[in-house]
Write a protein that holds these residues in place. Structure first.
Motif, short mmCIF file in Angstrom:
data_model
loop_
_atom_site.label_atom_id
_atom_site.label_comp_id
_atom_site.label_asym_id
_atom_site.label_seq_id
_atom_site.Cartn_x
_atom_site.Cartn_y
_atom_site.Cartn_z
N LEU A 1 0.85 -1.19 0.00
CA LEU A 1 0.00 0.00 0.00
C LEU A 1 0.88 1.24 0.00
O LEU A 1 1.63 1.47 0.96
N LEU A 2 0.80 2.02 -1.05
CA LEU A 2 1.55 3.26 -1.18
C LEU A 2 0.63 4.41 -0.81
O LEU A 2 -0.45 4.56 -1.39
N VAL A 3 1.03 5.22 0.16
CA VAL A 3 0.17 6.26 0.71
C VAL A 3 0.74 7.63 0.37
O VAL A 3 1.92 7.91 0.61
N GLY A 4 -0.11 8.48 -0.21
CA GLY A 4 0.27 9.86 -0.49
C GLY A 4 -0.68 10.82 0.20
O GLY A 4 -1.90 10.64 0.16
N ARG A 5 -0.11 11.84 0.86
CA ARG A 5 -0.92 12.84 1.59
C ARG A 5 -0.75 14.19 0.91
O ARG A 5 0.35 14.75 0.88
N ARG A 6 -1.86 14.72 0.38
CA ARG A 6 -1.78 15.96 -0.39
C ARG A 6 -1.38 17.15 0.46
O ARG A 6 -0.65 18.02 0.01
N GLU B 1 -22.75 9.50 -16.87
CA GLU B 1 -21.69 9.77 -17.84
C GLU B 1 -20.68 10.75 -17.26
O GLU B 1 -19.84 11.28 -17.98
N HIS B 2 -20.77 10.99 -15.96
CA HIS B 2 -19.90 11.97 -15.32
C HIS B 2 -18.44 11.51 -15.36
O HIS B 2 -18.13 10.36 -15.06
N ILE B 3 -17.57 12.40 -15.75
CA ILE B 3 -16.13 12.13 -15.78
C ILE B 3 -15.44 13.16 -14.90
O ILE B 3 -15.62 14.37 -15.08
N VAL B 4 -14.69 12.69 -13.92
CA VAL B 4 -13.99 13.59 -13.00
C VAL B 4 -12.67 14.00 -13.64
O VAL B 4 -11.87 13.15 -14.05
N THR B 5 -12.44 15.29 -13.71
CA THR B 5 -11.21 15.84 -14.27
C THR B 5 -10.61 16.84 -13.29
O THR B 5 -11.29 17.30 -12.36
N PRO B 6 -9.35 17.21 -13.48
CA PRO B 6 -8.78 18.25 -12.61
C PRO B 6 -9.56 19.56 -12.69
O PRO B 6 -9.62 20.31 -11.70
N ALA C 1 -5.46 14.13 -5.97
CA ALA C 1 -4.11 14.23 -5.40
C ALA C 1 -3.40 15.52 -5.74
O ALA C 1 -2.52 15.97 -4.98
N GLY C 2 -3.75 16.12 -6.88
CA GLY C 2 -2.94 17.20 -7.42
C GLY C 2 -1.84 16.62 -8.28
O GLY C 2 -1.37 15.49 -8.07
N HIS C 3 -1.40 17.39 -9.27
CA HIS C 3 -0.44 16.87 -10.24
C HIS C 3 0.89 16.48 -9.60
O HIS C 3 1.43 15.40 -9.86
N ASP C 4 1.43 17.33 -8.76
CA ASP C 4 2.77 17.08 -8.21
C ASP C 4 2.80 15.83 -7.35
O ASP C 4 3.72 15.01 -7.45
N LEU C 5 1.81 15.67 -6.46
CA LEU C 5 1.79 14.49 -5.61
C LEU C 5 1.58 13.22 -6.43
O LEU C 5 2.22 12.19 -6.16
N LEU C 6 0.73 13.29 -7.44
CA LEU C 6 0.48 12.09 -8.24
C LEU C 6 1.74 11.67 -9.00
O LEU C 6 2.08 10.49 -9.05
N GLY D 1 -2.65 -6.33 -8.58
CA GLY D 1 -1.44 -5.69 -8.09
C GLY D 1 -1.59 -5.04 -6.73
O GLY D 1 -2.45 -5.40 -5.92
N ASP D 2 -0.73 -4.05 -6.48
CA ASP D 2 -0.69 -3.36 -5.20
C ASP D 2 -1.68 -2.21 -5.17
O ASP D 2 -2.38 -1.94 -6.15
N ALA D 3 -1.76 -1.52 -4.04
CA ALA D 3 -2.78 -0.50 -3.81
C ALA D 3 -2.17 0.86 -3.53
O ALA D 3 -1.00 0.97 -3.11
N ASN D 4 -2.96 1.88 -3.72
CA ASN D 4 -2.54 3.28 -3.54
C ASN D 4 -3.64 4.03 -2.80
O ASN D 4 -4.79 4.03 -3.22
N LEU D 5 -3.27 4.63 -1.68
CA LEU D 5 -4.20 5.46 -0.91
C LEU D 5 -3.78 6.91 -1.03
O LEU D 5 -2.64 7.26 -0.71
N ILE D 6 -4.68 7.75 -1.51
CA ILE D 6 -4.45 9.19 -1.62
C ILE D 6 -5.44 9.88 -0.70
O ILE D 6 -6.65 9.67 -0.80
N VAL D 7 -4.92 10.68 0.23
CA VAL D 7 -5.80 11.40 1.17
C VAL D 7 -5.43 12.89 1.17
O VAL D 7 -4.29 13.26 0.89
N SER D 8 -6.41 13.70 1.51
CA SER D 8 -6.19 15.14 1.49
C SER D 8 -5.33 15.61 2.65
O SER D 8 -4.62 16.60 2.56
#
Length: 340
Positions: free
Chosen positions: A29-34, A275-280, A309-314, A332-339
């Motif tokens: 589990l790879l964790v990124g904190r924005r 049909e909603h697509i989430v974008t930055p 996540a924001g571009h830089d953190l991602l 595969g493995d997992a990724n947790l992104i939190v604010s």
């Protein structure tokens, strides 16, 4: 800005972790904190300690259909019913079989009929897109797939695995189902869920039935059926009002929740086709984090991850995943992104 990288074949998960001598929750589990830009390496079993009491996990209850029917030369991948049509008219993708893998098949013409196993017939009605056809099966699709289909498998998975390998601990809605596994929830086990509940972490369901992916073209998802129940919408609002985090388990949960946000920014019960697509640019309004897998270069899912996540953190997260040998795809493995 886009997130692009080269995925080495060695980092593609070719089989379930159980076949690699691990348990389902034994993946990394790879964790990124924005808020801080911090990136940390964990095991998936560490998840309860990484969440706070009162945090809410939103999980997809859609079961995975055996959505591929293989013929002599081609395979038919059933994606979703055609919105507003009967249960026999579906969007399908035709793929040419090439050894253990398959590639998009450019053939076919409107009105052509394809003999299927079990005496059924599939009639091509017309092209929906360059990749998908509207096609009518001579019998109800879901019962037919349960008798004659196998789970969709792409070339990086080297052999067939039973349907049970493609179900998550939360799958129970078998009225329709997903063409491909809502794989972010695959590492959860009953024991891990018990530990999360004991920690005070809340869990609530949505349903979104996924269509087929586009591993070659990286197209955005088409319309998909979903439901955000009244109890889930109310719990999301309660958690947000208490200053706790709403964490979607999978991009499907994000899509369902963000579809259900009303003009005032509140999550309401809703169902139907999204049909909603989430974008930055559109951003997210319902979620504070995302638990997901690692996505392919140029995948449309990376737009959603960038919004959260924001571009830089991602970029930093994916650089770390590549450097540390994390595994990609549904097994595969997992990724947790939190604010925060």
């Amino acid at each position: 800005m886009t997130v692009d990288f080269t995925l080495p074949p060695a980092l593609e998960a070719h089989e379930p972790p159980e076949a690699r001598g691990r348990t389902r929750d034994g993946v990394r589990l790879l964790v990124g904190r924005r808020a801080t830009g911090e990136i940390a390496h964990h095991g998936f079993r560490d998840l309860p300690a990484l969440l706070d009491p009162g945090d809410l996990l939103v999980v997809n209850t859609s079961a995975t259909l055996p959505a591929a029917v293989r013929l002599d030369r081609i395979s038919v991948h059933f994606s979703t019913p055609v919105p507003g049509a009967d249960d026999r008219l579906w969007l399908v993708e035709l793929r040419r079989l090439a050894g253990k893998a398959s590639r998009p098949y450019a053939g076919g013409s409107p009105g052509e009929w394809i003999p299927m196993p079990g005496g059924a017939t599939l009639t091509l009605v017309g092209r929906h897109s360059g990749r998908l056809w509207q096609a009518r099966l001579s019998t109800d699709v879901v019962p037919y797939l349960r008798r004659h289909g196998v789970p969709i498998r792409y070339g990086y998975v080297r052999r067939d695995w039973p349907a049970s390998a493609y179900q998550t601990a939360f799958a129970h809605d078998r009225s329709t189902g997903s063409a491909e596994m809502p794989s972010a929830a695959r590492p959860f086990t009953p024991e891990l869920v018990t530990r999360l509940v004991a920690r005070g972490v809340l869990i609530t369901p949505i349903t979104l039935h996924t269509g087929v992916a586009s591993p070659e073209a990286h197209e955005p998802p088409y319309a998909e059926r979903y439901e955000v129940p009244e109890a889930t919408a109310a719990l999301v609002e309660h958690v947000r009002s208490r200053g706790r985090r709403v964490i979607a388990v999978g991009t499907t949960a994000v899509r369902a929740l963000e579809t259900s946000v009303d003009a005032s920014g509140h999550v309401r019960a809703s169902s139907g086709w999204t049909e909603h697509i989430v974008t930055p640019e559109s951003g997210v309004r319902a979620v504070d984090g995302l638990l997901t897998g690692l996505h392919e270069p140029k995948s449309s899912h990376l737009m959603m991850l960038t919004a959260i996540a924001g571009h830089d953190l991602l970029v930093a997260t994916y650089e770390a995943a590549l450097a540390e040998g994390y595994l990609w795809h549904e097994f595969g493995d997992a990724n947790l992104i939190v604010s925060g």
